[in-house]
Design an enzyme around this catalytic site. Structure first.
Site, mmCIF file in Angstrom:
data_model
loop_
_atom_site.group_PDB
_atom_site.id
_atom_site.type_symbol
_atom_site.label_atom_id
_atom_site.label_comp_id
_atom_site.label_asym_id
_atom_site.label_seq_id
_atom_site.Cartn_x
_atom_site.Cartn_y
_atom_site.Cartn_z
ATOM 1 N N LYS A 1 87.659 -21.310 -62.419
ATOM 2 C CA LYS A 1 88.148 -21.759 -61.108
ATOM 3 C C LYS A 1 88.580 -23.228 -61.167
ATOM 4 O O LYS A 1 89.576 -23.611 -60.563
ATOM 5 C CB LYS A 1 87.053 -21.561 -60.050
ATOM 6 C CG LYS A 1 86.861 -20.087 -59.706
ATOM 7 C CD LYS A 1 85.749 -19.866 -58.703
ATOM 8 C CE LYS A 1 84.382 -20.006 -59.313
ATOM 9 N NZ LYS A 1 83.353 -19.114 -58.840
ATOM 10 N N SER B 1 82.816 -18.186 -65.079
ATOM 11 C CA SER B 1 83.133 -18.058 -63.655
ATOM 12 C C SER B 1 83.387 -19.438 -63.030
ATOM 13 O O SER B 1 84.352 -19.634 -62.285
ATOM 14 C CB SER B 1 81.960 -17.358 -62.958
ATOM 15 O OG SER B 1 82.029 -17.485 -61.576
ATOM 16 N N ASP C 1 87.992 -13.615 -61.357
ATOM 17 C CA ASP C 1 86.622 -14.067 -61.091
ATOM 18 C C ASP C 1 86.140 -13.566 -59.735
ATOM 19 O O ASP C 1 84.991 -13.132 -59.613
ATOM 20 C CB ASP C 1 86.522 -15.595 -61.136
ATOM 21 C CG ASP C 1 85.122 -16.053 -60.760
ATOM 22 O OD1 ASP C 1 84.194 -15.709 -61.518
ATOM 23 O OD2 ASP C 1 84.947 -16.686 -59.709
ATOM 24 N N ARG D 1 79.286 -8.462 -60.016
ATOM 25 C CA ARG D 1 78.059 -9.002 -60.629
ATOM 26 C C ARG D 1 76.957 -9.137 -59.597
ATOM 27 O O ARG D 1 75.787 -8.873 -59.870
ATOM 28 C CB ARG D 1 78.348 -10.368 -61.267
ATOM 29 C CG ARG D 1 79.154 -10.261 -62.551
ATOM 30 C CD ARG D 1 79.636 -11.639 -62.986
ATOM 31 N NE ARG D 1 78.559 -12.569 -63.160
ATOM 32 C CZ ARG D 1 78.655 -13.882 -62.943
ATOM 33 N NH1 ARG D 1 79.798 -14.424 -62.575
ATOM 34 N NH2 ARG D 1 77.624 -14.661 -63.121
ATOM 35 N N HIS E 1 81.682 -29.897 -59.295
ATOM 36 C CA HIS E 1 81.140 -28.573 -58.996
ATOM 37 C C HIS E 1 79.630 -28.615 -59.135
ATOM 38 O O HIS E 1 79.098 -29.147 -60.103
ATOM 39 C CB HIS E 1 81.712 -27.521 -59.961
ATOM 40 C CG HIS E 1 81.275 -26.139 -59.605
ATOM 41 N ND1 HIS E 1 81.969 -25.358 -58.721
ATOM 42 C CD2 HIS E 1 80.187 -25.417 -59.978
ATOM 43 C CE1 HIS E 1 81.340 -24.210 -58.568
ATOM 44 N NE2 HIS E 1 80.257 -24.208 -59.322
HETATM 45 N N1 URA Z 1 78.784 -20.119 -59.291
HETATM 46 C C1 URA Z 1 79.926 -19.484 -59.658
HETATM 47 O O1 URA Z 1 81.021 -19.871 -59.265
HETATM 48 N N2 URA Z 1 79.834 -18.437 -60.499
HETATM 49 C C2 URA Z 1 78.657 -17.981 -60.969
HETATM 50 O O2 URA Z 1 78.648 -17.036 -61.733
HETATM 51 C C3 URA Z 1 77.465 -18.636 -60.562
HETATM 52 C C4 URA Z 1 77.566 -19.721 -59.715
#
Ligand code: URA
Length: 431
Positions: free
Chosen positions: A187, A183, A161, A168, A82
């Site tokens: 995932k 967040s 999320d 957000r 990620h």
């Molecule tokens: N990427 C994400 O998946 N969530 C965030 O809050 C910021 C970047």
């Protein structure tokens, strides 16, 4: 329990219990907790923070808010990567096929770009026909049969999320370390990853502008992963200037393909090889980084990484002739080369401004529902530390709307700073 009491407790700097956090997140997903209370909660967290224990509980509550993917019937070890997001970051397009070619099956669910920061799905969709909406059954089948998947986030995974991130984004509550960490990690955990490489960007084109903030975010995510029983490595990488030369969807897809073919910009290739090396070690394909790096280099040199990308594109319905011949990608109507206004060494290329310029051209979205133009973007021609001469090409604008050219030219020129004498190149990684 009442949602309002939980908000008040956080507002007054209290530490929430696991039960309170689970109650709030479950209520939010079921609709019992309305958006205005969730927004207020997010603001209280942004202002007063969370302890690592609270952040872990929030992560797990969000991960369990939907389906939890189990990939143990498909792969021996589920690995994932990620990136925390940046400008010109097309890393997944090159890294995934390379590690898959080395024998490490990898399936990834990626996101779209928002604001100045690009998204993997938008880049992939510049290949006609490429599907990013695989079902979970299709994801598992392709991972088992082809050893590679690159698709969108399933709506069934971590729905809390998805809902919270959308709030957000419009309530000024994105830049909160506990909210970003939970967040990202919820995932990865919901998607079944057992070993994760996190590429945490720091600099003027990243969510975390300072190295200290990036380090706090990175170690928090590593801790959350470990507490959830996952193996996690975080890399702190530079995002003060765009990664590679291309910024814009098809321009970046082409650059990623060129890198898979053995070319591509030196910084981008090096960045990808380093991420690949970590993934291969975590995935137990190599005993150390030196061995895994050699494997990744070989997969690019012998064409197997490129071949794996062809397999991926074909499996997901994309027109593979675009991969074989990148001149087929739709080009923008107006291609304008901008020359350097002075002699000197480049001391800065403000990544965020270059990303914002690409959005103005139509390459990104101001809001989630905006349509994007895959062909537009900016090619920078130099990196920080390069010496340039007045009149030499500095960057090229690819535009479909001629009226945007002047504004974008000013923005990207303003993003470049020059200095007399030697300027050291920026590091790719800080730690
Ligand atoms: N990427 C994400 O998946 N969530 C965030 O809050 C910021 C970047």
């Amino acid at each position: 329990m009442r949602a309002v009491d939980i908000i008040i407790k956080k507002r007054d700097r209290g530490e929430l219990t696991r039960e309170e956090i689970e109650f709030f997140i479950q209520g939010f997903v079921s609709g019992d907790v309305p958006d205005y209370q969730a927004s207020s909660f997010a603001m209280a967290v942004l202002i007063n923070g969370m302890t690592p224990r609270e952040t872990t509980d929030l992560t797990l509550a969000m991960a369990h808010s939907g389906q939890m993917l189990d990939l143990s019937d498909v792969v021996d070890l589920a690995v994932d990567k990620h990136s925390s997001g940046g400008v010109g970051d097309k890393t997944s397009l090159t890294v995934l096929p390379t590690v898959a070619a080395c024998g490490l099956p990898v399936g990834k669910m990626s996101g779209r770009g928002l604001g100045f920061s690009g998204g993997t799905l938008d880049k992939l969709e510049s290949i006609p026909g490429y599907r990013v909406d695989l079902s979970i059954a299709e994801f598992k089948k392709q991972l088992k049969e082809k050893g590679i998947v690159l698709t969108g986030q399933s709506l069934d995974l971590a729905p809390a999320d998805g809902k919270l991130y959308a709030l957000r984004d419009v309530t000024g509550t994105v830049p909160s370390i506990p909210l970003i960490a939970s967040s990202i990690m919820c995932k990865k955990i919901a998607a079944g990853a057992q070993a994760i490489v996190l590429d945490v960007k720091t600099g003027l084109g990243a969510f975390m502008e300072t190295l200290d903030e990036a380090r706090v975010l990175a170690s928090l995510m590593v801790d959350i992963g470990r507490l959830a029983g996952r193996e996690v490595v975080a890399l702190l990488s530079d995002m003060n200037q765009p990664l590679g030369f291309a910024v814009g969807n098809s321009l970046e897809a082409i650059e990623a393909i060129e890198t898979l073919k053995g070319g591509g910009p030196q910084d981008f290739r090096e960045h990808c090889l380093h991420v690949c090396a970590h993934l291969l070690v975590l995935g137990k394909c190599a005993k150390d980084l030196a061995e895994s790096r050699v494997q990744a280099e070989k997969a690019i040199a012998d064409g197997s990484a490129f071949e794996k990308f062809r397999v991926l594109v074909q499996a997901q319905g994309g027109d593979v002739s675009f991969v074989d011949d990148t001149s087929k990608f739709t080009r923008a109507k107006f291609i304008q080369v901008i020359e350097s206004p002075e002699n000197g060494s480049i001391s800065q290329i403000q990544a965020r401004s270059v990303g914002e310029a690409s959005v103005i051209l139509g390459g990104g979205r101001a809001k989630k529902s905006d349509q994007i133009d895959h062909a537009v973007g900016i090619m920078i021609h130099h990196k920080v530390g390069d010496r340039v001469r007045k009149g030499e090409p500095l960057f090229t604008i690819h535009a479909n709307d001629e009226s945007r050219l002047a504004e974008v030219k000013e923005m990207v020129l303003g993003a470049h700073s020059f200095r007399e004498g030697h300027v050291a190149p920026l590091p790719l990684f800080y730690d």
